[in-house]
Design a protein around this motif. Structure first.
Motif, PDB file in Angstrom:
ATOM      1  N   ALA A  82       0.823  -1.211   0.000  1.00 46.09           N
ATOM      2  CA  ALA A  82       0.000   0.000   0.000  1.00 46.09           C
ATOM      3  C   ALA A  82       0.853   1.255   0.000  1.00 46.09           C
ATOM      4  O   ALA A  82       0.442   2.286  -0.544  1.00 46.09           O
ATOM      5  N   LYS A  83       2.062   1.202   0.591  1.00 44.82           N
ATOM      6  CA  LYS A  83       2.894   2.408   0.643  1.00 44.82           C
ATOM      7  C   LYS A  83       3.299   2.846  -0.767  1.00 44.82           C
ATOM      8  O   LYS A  83       3.462   4.050  -1.023  1.00 44.82           O
ATOM      9  N   ILE A  84       3.476   1.900  -1.695  1.00 41.87           N
ATOM     10  CA  ILE A  84       3.821   2.254  -3.068  1.00 41.87           C
ATOM     11  C   ILE A  84       2.613   2.833  -3.787  1.00 41.87           C
ATOM     12  O   ILE A  84       2.688   3.857  -4.479  1.00 41.87           O
ATOM     13  N   VAL A  85       1.468   2.168  -3.600  1.00 41.20           N
ATOM     14  CA  VAL A  85       0.249   2.602  -4.292  1.00 41.20           C
ATOM     15  C   VAL A  85      -0.189   3.978  -3.808  1.00 41.20           C
ATOM     16  O   VAL A  85      -0.582   4.841  -4.599  1.00 41.20           O
ATOM     17  N   ILE A  86      -0.109   4.201  -2.502  1.00 39.80           N
ATOM     18  CA  ILE A  86      -0.573   5.488  -1.978  1.00 39.80           C
ATOM     19  C   ILE A  86       0.403   6.614  -2.330  1.00 39.80           C
ATOM     20  O   ILE A  86       0.004   7.777  -2.439  1.00 39.80           O
ATOM     21  N   ALA A  87       1.681   6.293  -2.540  1.00 41.45           N
ATOM     22  CA  ALA A  87       2.626   7.308  -3.006  1.00 41.45           C
ATOM     23  C   ALA A  87       2.249   7.788  -4.404  1.00 41.45           C
ATOM     24  O   ALA A  87       2.412   8.975  -4.723  1.00 41.45           O
ATOM     25  N   ILE A  88       1.760   6.883  -5.240  1.00 31.88           N
ATOM     26  CA  ILE A  88       1.304   7.264  -6.577  1.00 31.88           C
ATOM     27  C   ILE A  88       0.118   8.225  -6.477  1.00 31.88           C
ATOM     28  O   ILE A  88       0.044   9.241  -7.183  1.00 31.88           O
ATOM     29  N   PHE A  89      -0.818   7.915  -5.573  1.00 33.29           N
ATOM     30  CA  PHE A  89      -1.975   8.808  -5.396  1.00 33.29           C
ATOM     31  C   PHE A  89      -1.542  10.171  -4.885  1.00 33.29           C
ATOM     32  O   PHE A  89      -1.968  11.212  -5.399  1.00 33.29           O
ATOM     33  N   PHE A  90      -0.699  10.210  -3.860  1.00 35.05           N
ATOM     34  CA  PHE A  90      -0.253  11.486  -3.313  1.00 35.05           C
ATOM     35  C   PHE A  90       0.448  12.326  -4.379  1.00 35.05           C
ATOM     36  O   PHE A  90       0.232  13.538  -4.469  1.00 35.05           O
ATOM     37  N   ALA A  91       1.308  11.680  -5.189  1.00 32.71           N
ATOM     38  CA  ALA A  91       2.042  12.422  -6.219  1.00 32.71           C
ATOM     39  C   ALA A  91       1.088  13.013  -7.245  1.00 32.71           C
ATOM     40  O   ALA A  91       1.223  14.186  -7.641  1.00 32.71           O
ATOM     41  N   GLY A  92       0.118  12.220  -7.711  1.00 31.21           N
ATOM     42  CA  GLY A  92      -0.838  12.726  -8.693  1.00 31.21           C
ATOM     43  C   GLY A  92      -1.738  13.807  -8.126  1.00 31.21           C
ATOM     44  O   GLY A  92      -2.028  14.813  -8.793  1.00 31.21           O
ATOM     45  N   TYR A  93      -2.183  13.622  -6.876  1.00 28.73           N
ATOM     46  CA  TYR A  93      -3.083  14.596  -6.267  1.00 28.73           C
ATOM     47  C   TYR A  93      -2.371  15.922  -5.998  1.00 28.73           C
ATOM     48  O   TYR A  93      -2.886  16.997  -6.320  1.00 28.73           O
ATOM     49  N   LEU A  94      -1.180  15.851  -5.421  1.00 28.78           N
ATOM     50  CA  LEU A  94      -0.467  17.080  -5.062  1.00 28.78           C
ATOM     51  C   LEU A  94       0.018  17.835  -6.286  1.00 28.78           C
ATOM     52  O   LEU A  94       0.162  19.059  -6.239  1.00 28.78           O
ATOM     53  N   MET A 138       8.444   7.991  -2.395  1.00 26.30           N
ATOM     54  CA  MET A 138       8.965   6.653  -2.152  1.00 26.30           C
ATOM     55  C   MET A 138      10.242   6.690  -1.324  1.00 26.30           C
ATOM     56  O   MET A 138      10.459   5.831  -0.462  1.00 26.30           O
ATOM     57  N   SER A 139      11.073   7.680  -1.552  1.00 24.09           N
ATOM     58  CA  SER A 139      12.280   7.828  -0.727  1.00 24.09           C
ATOM     59  C   SER A 139      11.910   8.136   0.710  1.00 24.09           C
ATOM     60  O   SER A 139      12.522   7.604   1.652  1.00 24.09           O
TER      61      SER A 139
END
Length: 474
Positions: free
Chosen positions: A191-203, A400-401
């Motif tokens: 989930a940490k990888i998937v939610i990083a994708i969401f945060f990046a797209g949203y922000l 991700m980092s």
């Protein structure tokens, strides 16, 4: 009159691919764990372990497969990420095998103890296979931006799976596992990888609105009230994870990752302040009312209470105390591989507390070297973010980092007694299939972003009028 025709050639020279550098580093990343494996065998039985050749060939094969795929499909990627991950993975296998030889752990399991190293090697191979699959299928990281809100839904599903009756598992008070086809899986690692994708797209879309400030207070630009919504939602989600799954580590990881990405996107220090205050407030409230979290806090504050003449009711384990004593007995240079007593920690010695084995047998110097390897992965991830040419890639690499760095800090801090123990596992080193597989996927995404960032820009289309310059001399 004479005429001279001069042809001007336009060429573009890109940065070197550095794949040969990666190959040389990979050789060291395989040789060092093989020597460590031999060292453990000699320390335990005064002879080389029988599985040394198979271990060296297996680790070398996985490293070779990863290198070939990167050389072919990501030729301009960062040359350090793959060797660093391989070295940590290889050393983790050695430490897990070393603990497999413990007679104490075998007696503790009452005859049901199963060696963990072979299974961990299999999970490492699966992780490399997922690493290869990500690089083959993800030709451009910017495609992930299309799935911003699908990623949000996927992350929520992964986080809620452990709460499904019959599927989720309660392991020592934490509901962070599910059992599928006889295997235990920790969905939060993926989930940490998937939610990083969401945060990046949203922000990337909302960063301008989130960067606006309504007023200045005590040197900080306060965000507008209506822009507090996103951080409140993520804060509430992390608190719910903490309450219903009693998973302090995942809660800290997700909220911390979002605050870091929010700061990078908006460059507003006020978000960091708000994030820290909200995280501290939520953790304090939940820690005082949730029994499982409260026990971990008390064990952190009083690690040696279990040895009192009349130990309190919550002092049911001496694992934290044993871990601290392991670090103390290791000193500066350590007792030597295979010559420590970190197996006294018990059943979690090869998972949550594997860093204690490093601290005892490799000492302060070895512990700092391991932490430096983790820091280098984070540094290369941040460098990738700085080099990325698109805002989505920058935010995704930073996210991700940050997730990787927070996980290392949370685990290392818990084992060393800096913060309450969270139950998360040390990336690549600790025993656990979900962790090693998910982190190999994370490395693959970072490699794809770094390849796109370092790839030379295409040369401009030639101008027919500029190619031929005719100079007329009398």
């Amino acid at each position: 009159m004479s005429s001279t025709t001069t042809t001007t050639t336009i060429s573009t020279v890109g940065p070197p691919s550095r794949r040969n550098t990666e190959l040389a580093l990979l050789a060291f990343a395989v040789i060092i764990p093989v020597f460590a494996y031999a060292n453990v065998g000699l320390a335990l039985s005064d002879e080389l372990p029988s599985g040394l050749l198979n271990y060296g060939l297996g680790l070398g094969f996985m490293a070779a497969v990863g290198h070939i795929i990167v050389r072919k499909f990501a030729p301009y990627a960062d040359p350090l990420l793959l060797p660093l991950a391989t070295l940590l993975n290889g050393l983790g296998l050695v430490l897990i095998w070393r603990l497999d030889q413990s007679q104490r752990l075998a007696r503790l399991a009452k005859g049901e103890y199963v060696a963990s190293a072979p299974k961990q090697l299999m999970f490492s191979a699966i992780g490399i296979a997922l690493f290869v699959a990500v690089l083959l299928m993800l030709k451009d990281h910017r495609r992930l931006q299309r799935y911003t809100y699908i990623s949000m839904a996927g992350a929520l599903v992964l986080l809620l799976l452990p709460l499904v009756p019959g599927l989720g598992m309660n392991v020592f008070g934490a509901k962070i596992w599910i059992r599928v086809a006889g295997f235990s899986i920790q969905p939060g690692e993926f989930a940490k990888i998937v939610i990083a994708i969401f945060f990046a797209g949203y922000l990337m879309v909302k960063r301008d609105a989130l960067a606006l400030a309504s007023r200045r207070f005590m040197g900080l630009y306060l965000p507008r009230g209506r822009d507090l919504g996103p951080i409140l939602v993520v804060w509430a989600m992390s608190i719910l994870i903490l309450v219903f799954e009693t998973d302090l580590g995942t809660s800290l990881l997700f909220f911390g990752m979002f605050v870091v990405m929010l700061y990078v996107a908006t460059e507003r220090t006020s978000w960091i302040v708000f994030g820290l205050l909200m995280a501290a407030g939520g953790a304090a409230v939940v820690g005082s009312v949730e029994p499982h979290v409260n026990i971990r806090v008390m064990a952190w504050l009083h690690p040696f209470a279990v040895y009192d003449e009349s130990p309190p009711s919550w002092a049911t384990t001496d694992q934290i105390a044993q871990a601290m004593m392991a670090f103390g007995s290791g000193g500066t240079m350590g007792t030597g591989l295979g010559q420590g007593n970190s197996d006294l920690i018990g059943f979690a010695a090869n998972s949550d507390f594997i860093l204690a084995t490093v601290g005892e047998e490799l000492g302060l110097g070895g512990t700092m070297a391991i932490l430096l390897l983790y820091a280098l992965i984070v540094e290369r991830g941040v460098r990738t973010a700085l080099a990325a040419r698109d805002p989505f890639g920058k935010l995704l690499a930073v996210g991700m980092s940050a997730a990787f760095a927070i996980q290392v800090f949370v685990v290392a801090g818990g084992v060393m007694g800096l913060i309450p123990l969270t139950g998360m596992t040390m990336p690549f080193m600790a025993n656990g299939g979900s962790s090693v597989i998910a982190n190999w996927a994370l490395i693959a995404v970072l490699i794809r972003i770094s390849d796109t960032a370092r790839r030379p820009a295409p040369a401009p289309a030639p101008n027919p009028d500029a190619e031929m310059t005719q100079v007329v001399r009398p």
